[in-house]
Design a protein around this motif. Structure first.
Motif, short mmCIF file in Angstrom:
data_model
loop_
_atom_site.label_atom_id
_atom_site.label_comp_id
_atom_site.label_asym_id
_atom_site.label_seq_id
_atom_site.Cartn_x
_atom_site.Cartn_y
_atom_site.Cartn_z
N ALA A 81 -14.26 4.93 21.61
CA ALA A 81 -14.00 3.53 21.97
C ALA A 81 -13.25 2.80 20.86
O ALA A 81 -12.36 1.98 21.13
CB ALA A 81 -15.32 2.82 22.26
N LEU A 82 -13.58 3.09 19.60
CA LEU A 82 -12.86 2.48 18.49
C LEU A 82 -11.40 2.89 18.50
O LEU A 82 -10.49 2.05 18.36
CB LEU A 82 -13.51 2.89 17.17
CG LEU A 82 -12.81 2.37 15.90
CD1 LEU A 82 -13.02 0.87 15.75
CD2 LEU A 82 -13.35 3.10 14.66
N GLU A 83 -11.15 4.16 18.72
CA GLU A 83 -9.77 4.67 18.70
C GLU A 83 -8.96 4.15 19.88
O GLU A 83 -7.76 3.89 19.77
CB GLU A 83 -9.79 6.20 18.72
CG GLU A 83 -8.42 6.82 18.61
CD GLU A 83 -8.48 8.34 18.55
OE1 GLU A 83 -7.41 8.97 18.48
OE2 GLU A 83 -9.60 8.89 18.59
N ALA A 84 -9.62 3.95 21.03
CA ALA A 84 -8.91 3.55 22.24
C ALA A 84 -8.70 2.04 22.35
O ALA A 84 -7.98 1.59 23.24
CB ALA A 84 -9.68 4.04 23.47
N ALA A 85 -9.30 1.27 21.46
CA ALA A 85 -9.16 -0.19 21.53
C ALA A 85 -7.70 -0.60 21.39
O ALA A 85 -6.96 -0.02 20.59
CB ALA A 85 -9.99 -0.84 20.44
N PRO A 86 -7.24 -1.60 22.15
CA PRO A 86 -5.83 -2.04 22.08
C PRO A 86 -5.42 -2.48 20.67
O PRO A 86 -4.30 -2.22 20.25
CB PRO A 86 -5.79 -3.22 23.06
CG PRO A 86 -6.94 -2.99 23.98
CD PRO A 86 -8.00 -2.33 23.17
N SER A 87 -6.33 -3.16 19.98
CA SER A 87 -6.07 -3.57 18.59
C SER A 87 -7.28 -3.16 17.75
O SER A 87 -8.18 -3.97 17.47
CB SER A 87 -5.87 -5.09 18.51
OG SER A 87 -4.77 -5.50 19.28
N PRO A 88 -7.32 -1.89 17.34
CA PRO A 88 -8.49 -1.38 16.62
C PRO A 88 -8.76 -2.18 15.34
O PRO A 88 -7.83 -2.57 14.62
CB PRO A 88 -8.12 0.07 16.30
CG PRO A 88 -7.05 0.42 17.28
CD PRO A 88 -6.30 -0.85 17.52
N LEU A 89 -10.03 -2.42 15.06
CA LEU A 89 -10.42 -3.14 13.85
C LEU A 89 -10.63 -2.20 12.67
O LEU A 89 -10.89 -2.66 11.56
CB LEU A 89 -11.69 -3.94 14.10
CG LEU A 89 -11.57 -5.07 15.13
CD1 LEU A 89 -12.91 -5.76 15.30
CD2 LEU A 89 -10.50 -6.06 14.73
N GLY A 90 -10.52 -0.90 12.92
CA GLY A 90 -10.73 0.06 11.84
C GLY A 90 -10.31 1.44 12.25
O GLY A 90 -9.86 1.68 13.38
N GLU A 91 -10.44 2.35 11.29
CA GLU A 91 -10.04 3.74 11.51
C GLU A 91 -11.20 4.64 11.08
O GLU A 91 -11.86 4.40 10.05
CB GLU A 91 -8.80 4.06 10.67
CG GLU A 91 -8.35 5.51 10.74
CD GLU A 91 -7.19 5.76 9.80
OE1 GLU A 91 -6.16 6.30 10.27
OE2 GLU A 91 -7.31 5.43 8.60
N LEU A 92 -11.44 5.69 11.84
CA LEU A 92 -12.56 6.58 11.59
C LEU A 92 -12.05 7.98 11.27
O LEU A 92 -11.19 8.53 11.97
CB LEU A 92 -13.47 6.62 12.81
CG LEU A 92 -14.82 7.31 12.68
CD1 LEU A 92 -15.70 6.58 11.65
CD2 LEU A 92 -15.52 7.37 14.03
N ARG A 93 -12.58 8.55 10.20
CA ARG A 93 -12.31 9.94 9.83
C ARG A 93 -13.64 10.66 9.67
O ARG A 93 -14.62 10.05 9.23
CB ARG A 93 -11.53 10.01 8.52
CG ARG A 93 -10.15 9.39 8.56
CD ARG A 93 -9.62 9.09 7.17
NE ARG A 93 -9.64 10.26 6.29
CZ ARG A 93 -9.47 10.19 4.97
NH1 ARG A 93 -9.32 9.01 4.38
NH2 ARG A 93 -9.46 11.30 4.24
N SER A 94 -13.64 11.94 9.99
CA SER A 94 -14.88 12.72 9.85
C SER A 94 -14.55 14.11 9.32
O SER A 94 -13.43 14.62 9.49
CB SER A 94 -15.61 12.84 11.20
OG SER A 94 -16.04 11.57 11.65
N LYS A 95 -15.56 14.70 8.70
CA LYS A 95 -15.40 16.08 8.22
C LYS A 95 -16.73 16.79 8.36
O LYS A 95 -17.77 16.18 8.58
CB LYS A 95 -14.91 16.09 6.78
CG LYS A 95 -15.85 15.46 5.78
CD LYS A 95 -15.29 15.54 4.37
CE LYS A 95 -16.23 14.94 3.34
NZ LYS A 95 -15.71 15.00 1.97
#
Length: 308
Positions: free
Chosen positions: A294-308
């Motif tokens: 949902a964060l990535e698909a938002a029209p104007s994302p408020l942040g970026e998520l990375r995972s490892k």
């Protein structure tokens, strides 16, 4: 209703304070604690939250209230640096406050039976096999030690292992980075701010603001991403666009220390931290993948998520 059924059904919250736990000699004051919990439900996981410098068990309501409404028992101790205790700078305990803070969290874990019994209606509802720690700023550093982070001495040798096997996951908000980049003032006055994240193996979500510039570091906002970059194991990094040290206002509603007030940004933190902890403590819970998408698909994302 048990914890696995509370993901999308916020519950009424009960909160009790001040609860008091006895501490080891040397601290000089018993530990005051607030406990917030959903009014109903069983098998409830626990979040032990460490506040930032100067705050107390009464801070961070935007997080504590939300987590409790979504099925967590949130325990908030008041550390010795709290403004409510007014400890003088010249107090002999001051240089050791960073260790007292860690001991406070351990004291809470040791005292869960007493806290559970002291809150009306909470007895028998905690799941002690699902415990997480969380914290903001200095509180994040405090919480990180229970996840495996260690403090380097003046020769760069990792100090005592203060991790706690009872803690299964963590959320670290605005956690300061490596000590190589401290300003001269910070290096002189805060020698404990020299962490090693190489043994911080427990799952954790690190939250950083891309406008968070600390007067304690010679680097910019990327300093706050060190805990993600330099730690092994399952880690995720949520970088919030435009966020400063208060990350939009997590310390409280309309508090003066918030320089970047953004209810929308706080809402992202509420949703992502809740989803992360649910998935870390209940692997069958699908909420983390959904929240990340949902964060990535938002029209104007408020942040970026990375995972490892």
């Amino acid at each position: 209703m048990n914890f696995t059924e509370t993901a999308n059904a916020p519950s009424t919250v009960i909160s009790a304070m001040p609860l008091v736990l006895p501490t080891a000699p040397g601290r000089g004051a018993d530990l005051q604690v607030r406990v917030s919990a959903p009014a109903t439900g069983d098998d409830l996981p626990v979040i032990v939250f460490s506040h930032g410098f100067g705050w107390s068990m009464n801070g961070y309501a935007p997080l504590a209230d939300f987590w409790a409404a979504h099925g967590f028992v949130v325990v908030q101790p008041t550390h010795l640096d709290s403004r409510t205790l007014a400890l003088p700078a010249e107090d002999p305990r001051t240089p050791r406050i960073w260790r007292f803070r860690i001991e406070d969290l351990t004291c809470v874990l040791d005292g869960l039976d007493a806290l559970e019994a002291a809150v009306p209606g909470l007895a028998g509802r905690l799941d002690r096999d699902r415990v997480a720690v969380a914290g903001h700023s200095w509180g994040a550093q405090t919480a990180s030690t229970l996840l495996g982070a260690r403090v380097l001495d003046s020769h760069g040798v990792p100090g005592e292992d203060l991790s706690d096997p009872r803690v299964k996951a963590g959320v670290l908000l605005a956690l300061t980075g490596l000590g190589d980049d401290l300003t001269p003032f910070a290096a002189e006055h805060f020698p404990f701010m020299k962490p090693s994240f190489g043994t911080m193996t427990a799952p954790a979500l690190i939250v950083a603001g891309d406008h968070d510039r600390s007067h304690l570091s010679t680097r910019g906002p990327d300093w706050f991403t060190d805990p993600y970059t330099h730690s092994p194991g399952r880690k995720s990094l949520l970088t919030l666009f435009g966020a400063e040290h208060s990350l939009g206002g997590v310390p409280g509603y309309e508090v003066a220390e918030t320089t970047d007030e953004s209810p929308e940004r706080v809402a992202v933190i509420q949703r992502l931290t809740t989803a992360f902890l649910r998935s870390a403590l209940c692997p069958e819970d699908p909420g983390w993948e959904a929240a990340a998408a949902a964060l990535e698909a938002a029209p104007s994302p408020l942040g970026e998520l990375r995972s490892k």
